[in-house]
Write a protein that holds these residues in place. Structure first.
Motif, PDB file in Angstrom:
ATOM      1  N   SER A 203       0.832  -1.218   0.000  1.00 45.17           N
ATOM      2  CA  SER A 203       0.000   0.000   0.000  1.00 45.17           C
ATOM      3  C   SER A 203       0.859   1.257   0.000  1.00 45.17           C
ATOM      4  O   SER A 203       0.539   2.245  -0.683  1.00 45.17           O
ATOM      5  N   LEU A 204       1.951   1.224   0.753  1.00 47.77           N
ATOM      6  CA  LEU A 204       2.869   2.362   0.769  1.00 47.77           C
ATOM      7  C   LEU A 204       3.500   2.577  -0.604  1.00 47.77           C
ATOM      8  O   LEU A 204       3.636   3.713  -1.079  1.00 47.77           O
ATOM      9  N   LEU A 205       3.892   1.477  -1.250  1.00 47.64           N
ATOM     10  CA  LEU A 205       4.457   1.578  -2.594  1.00 47.64           C
ATOM     11  C   LEU A 205       3.444   2.164  -3.576  1.00 47.64           C
ATOM     12  O   LEU A 205       3.782   3.016  -4.409  1.00 47.64           O
ATOM     13  N   GLN A 206       2.199   1.699  -3.480  1.00 45.22           N
ATOM     14  CA  GLN A 206       1.161   2.219  -4.364  1.00 45.22           C
ATOM     15  C   GLN A 206       0.967   3.712  -4.146  1.00 45.22           C
ATOM     16  O   GLN A 206       0.812   4.495  -5.103  1.00 45.22           O
ATOM     17  N   ASN A 207       1.020   4.132  -2.900  1.00 48.86           N
ATOM     18  CA  ASN A 207       0.814   5.534  -2.554  1.00 48.86           C
ATOM     19  C   ASN A 207       1.879   6.430  -3.183  1.00 48.86           C
ATOM     20  O   ASN A 207       1.568   7.456  -3.805  1.00 48.86           O
ATOM     21  N   ILE A 208       3.162   6.040  -3.030  1.00 46.50           N
ATOM     22  CA  ILE A 208       4.205   6.916  -3.587  1.00 46.50           C
ATOM     23  C   ILE A 208       4.249   6.836  -5.110  1.00 46.50           C
ATOM     24  O   ILE A 208       4.597   7.823  -5.775  1.00 46.50           O
ATOM     25  N   ASN A 209       3.888   5.688  -5.694  1.00 47.27           N
ATOM     26  CA  ASN A 209       3.820   5.599  -7.157  1.00 47.27           C
ATOM     27  C   ASN A 209       2.722   6.487  -7.711  1.00 47.27           C
ATOM     28  O   ASN A 209       2.848   7.040  -8.810  1.00 47.27           O
ATOM     29  N   ASN A 210       1.643   6.638  -6.953  1.00 48.17           N
ATOM     30  CA  ASN A 210       0.535   7.485  -7.392  1.00 48.17           C
ATOM     31  C   ASN A 210       0.876   8.971  -7.339  1.00 48.17           C
ATOM     32  O   ASN A 210       0.171   9.794  -7.934  1.00 48.17           O
ATOM     33  N   HIS A 211       1.927   9.328  -6.601  1.00 50.28           N
ATOM     34  CA  HIS A 211       2.245  10.749  -6.390  1.00 50.28           C
ATOM     35  C   HIS A 211       3.635  11.107  -6.918  1.00 50.28           C
ATOM     36  O   HIS A 211       4.280  12.032  -6.421  1.00 50.28           O
ATOM     37  N   ARG A 212       4.086  10.377  -7.934  1.00 53.56           N
ATOM     38  CA  ARG A 212       5.405  10.647  -8.518  1.00 53.56           C
ATOM     39  C   ARG A 212       5.513  12.043  -9.114  1.00 53.56           C
ATOM     40  O   ARG A 212       6.615  12.587  -9.250  1.00 53.56           O
ATOM     41  N   ASN A 213       4.409  12.628  -9.507  1.00 57.82           N
ATOM     42  CA  ASN A 213       4.438  13.918 -10.188  1.00 57.82           C
ATOM     43  C   ASN A 213       4.199  15.097  -9.251  1.00 57.82           C
ATOM     44  O   ASN A 213       4.117  16.241  -9.713  1.00 57.82           O
ATOM     45  N   GLU A 214       4.080  14.823  -7.959  1.00 57.82           N
ATOM     46  CA  GLU A 214       3.894  15.922  -7.017  1.00 57.82           C
ATOM     47  C   GLU A 214       5.229  16.599  -6.722  1.00 57.82           C
ATOM     48  O   GLU A 214       6.308  16.077  -7.044  1.00 57.82           O
ATOM     49  N   GLU A 215       5.158  17.749  -6.098  1.00 52.66           N
ATOM     50  CA  GLU A 215       6.366  18.541  -5.865  1.00 52.66           C
ATOM     51  C   GLU A 215       7.366  17.818  -4.980  1.00 52.66           C
ATOM     52  O   GLU A 215       8.563  17.772  -5.254  1.00 52.66           O
ATOM     53  N   SER A 216       6.889  17.182  -3.912  1.00 59.62           N
ATOM     54  CA  SER A 216       7.799  16.503  -2.990  1.00 59.62           C
ATOM     55  C   SER A 216       7.024  15.472  -2.177  1.00 59.62           C
ATOM     56  O   SER A 216       5.861  15.691  -1.831  1.00 59.62           O
ATOM     57  N   ILE A 217       7.673  14.339  -1.885  1.00 60.87           N
ATOM     58  CA  ILE A 217       7.065  13.320  -1.025  1.00 60.87           C
ATOM     59  C   ILE A 217       7.949  13.168   0.211  1.00 60.87           C
ATOM     60  O   ILE A 217       9.039  12.594   0.150  1.00 60.87           O
ATOM     61  N   ASP A 218       7.482  13.713   1.321  1.00 61.86           N
ATOM     62  CA  ASP A 218       8.179  13.540   2.595  1.00 61.86           C
ATOM     63  C   ASP A 218       7.758  12.219   3.225  1.00 61.86           C
ATOM     64  O   ASP A 218       6.636  11.739   3.012  1.00 61.86           O
ATOM     65  N   LEU A 219       8.650  11.671   4.026  1.00 65.60           N
ATOM     66  CA  LEU A 219       8.401  10.374   4.651  1.00 65.60           C
ATOM     67  C   LEU A 219       8.534  10.518   6.159  1.00 65.60           C
ATOM     68  O   LEU A 219       9.550  11.003   6.667  1.00 65.60           O
ATOM     69  N   GLU A 220       7.468  10.100   6.867  1.00 63.40           N
ATOM     70  CA  GLU A 220       7.475  10.167   8.333  1.00 63.40           C
ATOM     71  C   GLU A 220       7.646   8.765   8.902  1.00 63.40           C
ATOM     72  O   GLU A 220       6.825   7.885   8.654  1.00 63.40           O
TER      73      GLU A 220
END
Length: 395
Positions: free
Chosen positions: A16-33
């Motif tokens: 699910s985490l992988l799907q989430n970041i793959n869905n947002h590859r085109n966003e400005e930035s993906i921070d990870l908590e």
């Protein structure tokens, strides 16, 4: 965008985490908590998280790594498990901050240095955490290629893999000294598997399928000792195929009086392009799932070599073929997570070599549905090969 790692991790949650970041590859930035005190359930859960972290870091828009813990308690958390160490090394070029946005690098730097110093001093006693041990090999930091497997930046020969095998054996014997006979039986097989798998990944972890040098470049060996009490059995049953394997393992051990139901989990992982891309020389986006599956199976065939370096040892298929043959002899289990697939093979119930027709059975089944037609999964960078070496040695 902020992606939060849950406090309890299993294979399905990693997907699910992988799907989430793959869905947002085109966003400005993906921070990870990343929280502290994570718990892991299911087979190969921690290495699965490693692969997620590698995939996140490979994104052109990977952002800050946020560690949710009071700064004063970080040294205590660093001694409990490996995921904080792994995440911080991988994301060092990104911002690594606390929940208030303050940099943690000055606190983290000596904690990571201590880990590697213990390895350079051959002080593996300080590296073992609970029932597991992690060996990390990193190209992009000074002294990142640990001497337990490397000499002057070159991988040692098969005979010298005894060093790392001994460390894994020590891990098992710390828990059960009565397993001496069992350990002596499996040690040659363990040594063969580690060498063949790591000799391959030593090459494919450092370059993309086009030959481009990858940075960060990281690979490793993770080992965990399992004693299968009822609670452990329940926690590990995260797929039908693995559940079937564990039940058969338990039945066979019960038939041999005096055996404790145990196994060693060995995972070899890397941050490369993945098996199908390395073997085919093609980008994942130009491969159908059927083609990707076929290329992974080709990696298991004897004498196959990769598309990118035909005739050399680079990513050679024979290494994985030898691993399959060894697991066949030991009644082991194999799980491969690469590209868009999660596959497994149960060597206790389905033999690799059929003496009746003198043929190899190279079938790999989908982790979730036990089918030879794999389900498509969110793309993951690198390759994670997880192996079970059980207490049953001769079949």
């Amino acid at each position: 965008m902020l992606t939060e790692i849950p406090t309890s991790i299993n294979g399905e949650q990693v997907e699910s985490l992988l799907q989430n970041i793959n869905n947002h590859r085109n966003e400005e930035s993906i921070d990870l908590e990343l929280p502290v005190n994570l718990t892991f359930t299911g087979f190969s859960a921690l290495p699965s998280l490693f692969q997620f972290l590698i995939t996140w870091k490979r994104l052109p828009n990977s952002g800050k790594l946020i560690i949710k813990a009071p700064d004063t308690l970080l040294p205590e958390y660093w001694t409990k498990d490996y995921y904080l160490l792994f995440a911080s090394i991988l994301a060092w070029d990104n911002d690594i901050v606390n929940k208030n946005g303050e940099s943690l690098k000055n606190i983290i730097r000596p904690l990571n240095r201590e880990f590697f110093n213990n390895f350079w001093k051959n002080n593996t006693e300080q590296i073992i955490k609970n029932d597991s041990v992690l060996f990390l090999f990193i190209d992009h930091i000074p002294n990142g290629l640990l001497p337990i497997l490397y000499s002057n930046g070159k991988l040692r020969g098969e005979s010298e893999f005894d060093n790392i095998t001994d460390a894994i054996v020590d891990l098992a014997l710390k828990k059960h000294g009565t397993l001496n006979k069992y350990i002596k039986q499996i040690q040659p097989s363990l040594n063969r598997i580690l060498y063949e798998s790591f000799d391959n990944t030593n090459n494919w972890a450092t370059q993309s399928h086009t030959g481009k040098i990858l940075s960060p470049s990281i690979r490793g060996i993770f080992a965990k000792f399992h004693e299968l009490n009822r609670n452990q059995m329940n926690l590990l049953q995260d797929s039908l195929g693995f559940t079937t394997y564990l039940k058969e393992l338990k039945i066979r051990n019960q038939e041999r009086l005096g055996l404790i139901n145990t196994f060693l989990e060995i995972t070899i992982f890397d941050s490369g392009s993945g098996l199908a891309q390395v073997f085919s020389g093609k980008s994942n986006e130009f491969l159908s799932l059927e083609e990707e599956y076929d290329y992974v199976r080709k990696c298991l065939r004897k004498h196959n070599t990769s598309h990118t370096a035909v005739g050399t040892a680079y990513a050679r298929g024979i290494g994985l073929h030898k691993i399959m043959s060894t697991l066949n002899d030991t009644g082991g289990f194999l799980k491969i997570r690469t590209g868009r697939m999660s596959l497994f093979r149960d060597f206790l119930n389905v033999k690799f070599f059929n003496p009746n027709n003198d043929k190899y059975n190279e079938a790999l089944l989908d982790w979730d549905n036990n089918s030879s037609i794999p389900n498509i999964r969110p793309y993951a960078d690198g390759t994670v090969i997880s192996i079970v070496i059980p207490q049953i040695v001769s079949q």
